[in-house]
Write an enzyme that holds these catalytic residues in place. Structure first.
Site, PDB file in Angstrom:
ATOM      1  N   GLU A   1       0.816  -1.216   0.000  1.00  0.00           N
ATOM      2  CA  GLU A   1       0.000   0.000   0.000  1.00  0.00           C
ATOM      3  C   GLU A   1       0.849   1.265   0.000  1.00  0.00           C
ATOM      4  O   GLU A   1       1.918   1.304   0.600  1.00  0.00           O
ATOM      5  CB  GLU A   1      -0.852   0.047   1.267  1.00  0.00           C
ATOM      6  CG  GLU A   1      -1.907  -1.007   1.296  1.00  0.00           C
ATOM      7  CD  GLU A   1      -2.667  -1.015   2.611  1.00  0.00           C
ATOM      8  OE1 GLU A   1      -2.729   0.034   3.285  1.00  0.00           O
ATOM      9  OE2 GLU A   1      -3.204  -2.076   2.946  1.00  0.00           O
TER      10      GLU A   1
ATOM     11  N   CYS B   1      -2.423   1.946   7.629  1.00  0.00           N
ATOM     12  CA  CYS B   1      -1.785   0.794   8.254  1.00  0.00           C
ATOM     13  C   CYS B   1      -2.209  -0.580   7.754  1.00  0.00           C
ATOM     14  O   CYS B   1      -2.677  -1.419   8.521  1.00  0.00           O
ATOM     15  CB  CYS B   1      -2.008   0.825   9.759  1.00  0.00           C
ATOM     16  SG  CYS B   1      -1.894   2.431  10.469  1.00  0.00           S
TER      17      CYS B   1
HETATM   18  N1  SAH Z   1       6.999  -0.108  11.600  1.00  0.00           N
HETATM   19  C1  SAH Z   1       7.077   1.318  11.664  1.00  0.00           C
HETATM   20  C2  SAH Z   1       6.316   2.061  10.579  1.00  0.00           C
HETATM   21  C3  SAH Z   1       4.942   1.575  10.196  1.00  0.00           C
HETATM   22  S1  SAH Z   1       3.558   1.899  11.202  1.00  0.00           S
HETATM   23  C4  SAH Z   1       6.646   1.782  13.023  1.00  0.00           C
HETATM   24  O1  SAH Z   1       6.262   0.966  13.844  1.00  0.00           O
HETATM   25  O2  SAH Z   1       6.742   2.967  13.290  1.00  0.00           O
HETATM   26  C5  SAH Z   1       3.205   3.611  11.111  1.00  0.00           C
HETATM   27  C6  SAH Z   1       2.557   4.125  12.408  1.00  0.00           C
HETATM   28  O3  SAH Z   1       1.163   3.729  12.500  1.00  0.00           O
HETATM   29  C7  SAH Z   1       3.216   3.564  13.646  1.00  0.00           C
HETATM   30  O4  SAH Z   1       3.367   4.585  14.587  1.00  0.00           O
HETATM   31  C8  SAH Z   1       2.211   2.536  14.099  1.00  0.00           C
HETATM   32  O5  SAH Z   1       2.408   2.204  15.430  1.00  0.00           O
HETATM   33  C9  SAH Z   1       0.911   3.224  13.787  1.00  0.00           C
HETATM   34  N2  SAH Z   1      -0.255   2.356  13.773  1.00  0.00           N
HETATM   35  C10 SAH Z   1      -0.330   1.067  13.411  1.00  0.00           C
HETATM   36  N3  SAH Z   1      -1.586   0.595  13.546  1.00  0.00           N
HETATM   37  C11 SAH Z   1      -2.328   1.620  13.986  1.00  0.00           C
HETATM   38  C12 SAH Z   1      -3.702   1.771  14.323  1.00  0.00           C
HETATM   39  N4  SAH Z   1      -4.560   0.759  14.235  1.00  0.00           N
HETATM   40  N5  SAH Z   1      -4.121   2.985  14.742  1.00  0.00           N
HETATM   41  C13 SAH Z   1      -3.259   4.022  14.837  1.00  0.00           C
HETATM   42  N6  SAH Z   1      -1.964   3.947  14.542  1.00  0.00           N
HETATM   43  C14 SAH Z   1      -1.484   2.765  14.139  1.00  0.00           C
END
Ligand code: SAH
Length: 348
Positions: A93, A332
């Protein structure tokens, strides 16, 4: 058979060396890089490159563009979410977000993710593989080409853990930053990590001008380890120590991501603990209302404003992230999950 060459992951200098090996003049390397940066669909479009050289490229592996498998456009704010199909059939994505200061693209770094965060849709099926530097770059190039929106900012916040794919992500940064290509400045790039300490230290050594975002989500080990398995081995103390080292080395303010989850990480005690951690440091906290994910039992917090006020009282800048594209599963790994679920249904 000769080894397949990954042209899209090569710098102009590397392409030049390859061209020279083929008995071609050096300037062809830069020329190829410029064509690739424009998002050509095949070597046929490289009209000023000699036919013989184009044939050699095709013989050595050719160039395959990502294909739009799905595209969702938000009626609310023009956010576009792409599901790209890669040459091997895997899907990733990319999200285009439009802001007043310019267009930003959120790109994936892996097919799936191995980190296992409890609230995240990207990790549900595990990690399939790393993306190549060229696949990282193509997300920027082809999103710009398809949407017609000039891209000025990049966030590595899509599917995957960028620091778990360090070498390719590093190469991508060189490619996207290159003056003969997209020429996007490091200060316009953010990289988000779940907190891989070795990766943070390695990045600090490179002293790049990009913005490091750390997905914190909890200031205490008990909660953070519950939400993020990566914390179990290292712990919050070691993470903040790495962040301090990063700041000392680069002088760049770190941004902390904090997805607010009802009854899990949104209590006044946790706001106070976070305050203890960050008071007096150069930091920014990004509070994100949790996006509901079908596969998890977690729900968005209703205490975001209170939490924010508590941090601000201690002089810590905290903003609540505006939600873009909430009508199109824009965050995400949700679109990839949906496509995989539908595929599974179809096969039954
Ligand atoms: N692996 C990296 C980058 C990808 S996730 C990381 O962990 O930072 C990008 C951001 O979206 C991260 O801060 C992650 O924790 C957040 N994220 C993932 N799922 C989410 C959700 N359901 N609601 C809000 N933020 C979320």
């Amino acid at each position: 058979m000769t080894e397949r060459i990954d042209f899209k992951s090569m710098t102009p200098e590397e392409l030049t060396a390859w061209c020279k090996d083929q008995g071609q003049p050096a300037f062809r390397g830069k020329q190829l890089f410029q064509w690739l940066s424009r998002g050509v669909a095949s070597t046929e479009e490289m009209t000023d490159v000699p036919k013989a050289l184009r044939a050699k490229i095709d013989q050595a592996g050719g160039i395959t563009p990502p294909v739009v498998a799905r595209k969702q456009v938000s009626k609310l704010d023009g956010t576009i979410k792409y599901l790209w199909q890669l040459a091997d059939g895997n899907c990733i994505e990319t999200v285009l977000m439009r802001y007043r200061h310019g267009n930003s693209v959120c790109i994936s770094s892996q097919v799936g993710c191995a980190m296992g965060c409890a609230f995240c849709a990207s990790t549900v099926g595990g990690k399939i593989r790393n993306l190549t530097a060229g696949e990282l770059l193509d997300q920027v190039i082809f999103t710009q080409k398809d949407s017609g929106a000039p891209i000025s900012n990049i966030v590595l916040m899509g599917i995957g853990e960028p620091l778990d794919n360090y070498a390719n992500v590093r190469k991508f940064l060189t490619l996207v930053n290159h003056p003969n290509g997209m020429n996007i400045g490091m200060r316009h790039i953010s990289l988000s990590t779940c907190g891989l300490i070795k990766g943070i230290d390695r990045l600090a050594e490179e002293n790049l001008q990009l913005t490091l975002s750390v997905s914190l989500h909890a200031p205490d080990d008990e909660t953070r380890s519950r939400l993020m398995p990566v914390n179990r081995a290292t712990g919050v103390d070691a993470l903040f120590a790495a962040c301090r080292r990063y700041f000392q080395k680069t002088g760049r303010r770190i941004s902390y991501e904090y997805a607010m989850i009802d009854g899990v990480n949104d209590t006044p005690r946790q706001a106070a603990l976070l305050g203890d951690r960050l008071e007096g440091t150069v930091a920014h906290v990004n509070l994100i209302p949790l996006n509901y994910v079908e596969e998890s039992s977690l729900h968005p917090s209703t205490h975001v404003a209170q939490f924010q006020r508590q941090l601000e009282k201690r002089g810590i800048t905290a903003t609540v992230r505006r939600r873009l594209g909430s009508d199109i599963d824009a965050s995400c790994g949700q679109l990839r999950r949906k496509a995989l679920r539908e595929q599974a249904k179809g096969q039954r």
